[in-house]
Design a protein around this motif. Sequence first.
Motif, PDB file in Angstrom:
ATOM      1  N   PRO A  45       0.829  -1.205   0.000  1.00 24.54           N
ATOM      2  CA  PRO A  45       0.000   0.000   0.000  1.00 24.54           C
ATOM      3  C   PRO A  45       0.869   1.263   0.000  1.00 24.54           C
ATOM      4  CG  PRO A  45       0.220  -0.809   2.227  1.00 24.54           C
ATOM      5  CD  PRO A  45       0.973  -1.785   1.346  1.00 24.54           C
ATOM      6  N   GLU A  46       0.233   2.378  -0.245  1.00 24.00           N
ATOM      7  CA  GLU A  46       0.861   3.675   0.015  1.00 24.00           C
ATOM      8  C   GLU A  46       0.558   4.000   1.476  1.00 24.00           C
ATOM      9  OE1 GLU A  46       0.188   8.410  -0.947  1.00 24.00           O
ATOM     10  OE2 GLU A  46      -0.600   6.913  -2.358  1.00 24.00           O
ATOM     11  N   TYR A  47       1.601   4.231   2.265  1.00 28.35           N
ATOM     12  CA  TYR A  47       1.415   4.497   3.678  1.00 28.35           C
ATOM     13  C   TYR A  47       1.290   5.999   3.928  1.00 28.35           C
ATOM     14  CZ  TYR A  47       3.059  -0.304   4.453  1.00 28.35           C
ATOM     15  OH  TYR A  47       3.211  -1.661   4.441  1.00 28.35           O
ATOM     16  N   ARG A  48       0.273   6.371   4.717  1.00 28.24           N
ATOM     17  CA  ARG A  48       0.113   7.755   5.135  1.00 28.24           C
ATOM     18  C   ARG A  48      -0.138   7.760   6.645  1.00 28.24           C
ATOM     19  NH1 ARG A  48      -3.759  10.541   0.440  1.00 28.24           N
ATOM     20  NH2 ARG A  48      -2.537   9.826  -1.382  1.00 28.24           N
ATOM     21  N   SER A  49       0.737   8.394   7.382  1.00 25.07           N
ATOM     22  CA  SER A  49       0.661   8.407   8.837  1.00 25.07           C
ATOM     23  C   SER A  49      -0.118   9.628   9.324  1.00 25.07           C
ATOM     24  CB  SER A  49       2.072   8.416   9.432  1.00 25.07           C
ATOM     25  OG  SER A  49       2.021   8.518  10.840  1.00 25.07           O
ATOM     26  N   ALA A  50      -1.022   9.409  10.276  1.00 27.33           N
ATOM     27  CA  ALA A  50      -1.809  10.506  10.834  1.00 27.33           C
ATOM     28  C   ALA A  50      -2.459  10.063  12.139  1.00 27.33           C
ATOM     29  CB  ALA A  50      -2.884  10.968   9.852  1.00 27.33           C
ATOM     30  N   GLU A  51      -2.684  11.018  13.025  1.00 28.14           N
ATOM     31  CA  GLU A  51      -3.448  10.788  14.240  1.00 28.14           C
ATOM     32  C   GLU A  51      -4.852  11.345  14.034  1.00 28.14           C
ATOM     33  OE1 GLU A  51      -2.770   9.176  16.877  1.00 28.14           O
ATOM     34  OE2 GLU A  51      -0.596   9.053  17.111  1.00 28.14           O
ATOM     35  N   LEU A  52      -5.866  10.644  14.579  1.00 29.86           N
ATOM     36  CA  LEU A  52      -7.235  11.103  14.417  1.00 29.86           C
ATOM     37  C   LEU A  52      -7.450  12.497  14.990  1.00 29.86           C
ATOM     38  CD1 LEU A  52      -9.597   8.046  15.107  1.00 29.86           C
ATOM     39  CD2 LEU A  52      -9.490   9.440  13.052  1.00 29.86           C
ATOM     40  N   LEU A  53      -6.726  12.825  16.049  1.00 25.89           N
ATOM     41  CA  LEU A  53      -6.927  14.119  16.693  1.00 25.89           C
ATOM     42  C   LEU A  53      -6.063  15.228  16.090  1.00 25.89           C
ATOM     43  CD1 LEU A  53      -7.174  12.982  20.429  1.00 25.89           C
ATOM     44  CD2 LEU A  53      -9.024  13.496  18.836  1.00 25.89           C
ATOM     45  N   ASP A  54      -5.271  14.898  15.092  1.00 23.28           N
ATOM     46  CA  ASP A  54      -4.417  15.895  14.423  1.00 23.28           C
ATOM     47  C   ASP A  54      -5.072  16.256  13.094  1.00 23.28           C
ATOM     48  OD1 ASP A  54      -2.489  17.336  13.041  1.00 23.28           O
ATOM     49  OD2 ASP A  54      -0.822  16.113  13.747  1.00 23.28           O
ATOM     50  N   HIS A  55      -5.819  17.352  13.088  1.00 21.90           N
ATOM     51  CA  HIS A  55      -6.602  17.715  11.914  1.00 21.90           C
ATOM     52  C   HIS A  55      -5.725  17.920  10.685  1.00 21.90           C
ATOM     53  CE1 HIS A  55      -9.924  19.434   9.610  1.00 21.90           C
ATOM     54  NE2 HIS A  55      -9.110  20.406   9.247  1.00 21.90           N
ATOM     55  N   THR A  56      -4.586  18.559  10.867  1.00 27.04           N
ATOM     56  CA  THR A  56      -3.729  18.875   9.717  1.00 27.04           C
ATOM     57  C   THR A  56      -3.188  17.615   9.065  1.00 27.04           C
ATOM     58  OG1 THR A  56      -3.096  21.001  10.707  1.00 27.04           O
ATOM     59  CG2 THR A  56      -1.673  20.110   8.970  1.00 27.04           C
ATOM     60  N   SER A  57      -2.621  16.712   9.870  1.00 27.07           N
ATOM     61  CA  SER A  57      -2.028  15.498   9.297  1.00 27.07           C
ATOM     62  C   SER A  57      -3.105  14.573   8.743  1.00 27.07           C
ATOM     63  CB  SER A  57      -1.195  14.752  10.347  1.00 27.07           C
ATOM     64  OG  SER A  57      -2.008  14.190  11.359  1.00 27.07           O
TER      65      SER A  57
END
Length: 332
Positions: A45-57
């Motif tokens: 897959p293409e990996y994209r890292s983000a936190e649910l509480l981090d709106h920008t990421s």
Amino acid sequence: MKIAVLGATGLLGHHAARVVRAAGHDLVSIHRPSSRIERLAYLEPEYRSAELLDHTSLTRALCGLDGVIFCAGYYPVRPRCWQDEVARALDLSNHFYAACLAARVPRILYVGAAIALPRHPEGLPAHEGLFYDGLPRWKNPYLMCKWALDEQAHEQARSGLPVVIGIPGMCLGEFDAGPSTGRLITAIASGRMRRYVPGRRNLIDAADAGRGLLLALEKGRIGERYLLTGHNVEMGELTRRIAELLDVPAPRPLPLAVAKGIAGLGRLRQRLTGRRPALDDTAIAVMAGGQFLDGSKAREELGFVAQTDLDATLRRSIEWFRANGYLQSARR
């Protein structure tokens, strides 16, 4: 199409990711930085890292997609009041929907739970048109969270967000690394689960459920629920079949009132020791809070029909848990 799965390291998300890849779509895995993403490497897959509480990421991770499958289910695991659990669940998913709006995601599939539907008034298998009239009477934290998240998904669709709701039956299958619903198998195998709470369930192979989720994302109507069903089965029959395949004694029935009392004592011990009890409110809801389901709407509108026999699902699940070191055989 470029389709993201949020929660692909879980049971349902993993199978949804496999189906997305098998269908020839570009697969994107949106995950927390701490997630065990190496399990997905074979899917490329293409990996994209983000936190649910981090709106920008999270907004950045959702950009450029044709659709997203939201499999990051919320499960209460601590002894807290249901109001706190519901507030936490809604806060997390509100961040997800806000990021979808900012990224202009054209198709969103929220993966719900059948316990969000009230019982059919005539005792028939439940269908997508059933809604609670006010709050559910049983204030089980798991039930209340799933009900509130279902209400929220409908409200997001009414507000103009392109949300479709896919609701699989109880899922079992390979890649349940948690394990999640697979705890039913591991607990029976180890002897920790000697009793079950009677109830009705619809059980679907996780691979079938993943296929249904992709169909719901591709073909589902905005704001509509789709029940992705497999086999209607009583908990007593299900636990007996699992025990037979494991060659261990079958669990015996435990009245719901007694189970609630045991869970209450378990909550107290958890507050004192931090140890999660073998029988908690979520486990009780999974066993006793279900009902038989009617999958005709998904069959007619999506063309979805489960393909896997119940015993085949149980055998494959047990083989996967055994091969991955999850099973400890109980003594007869």
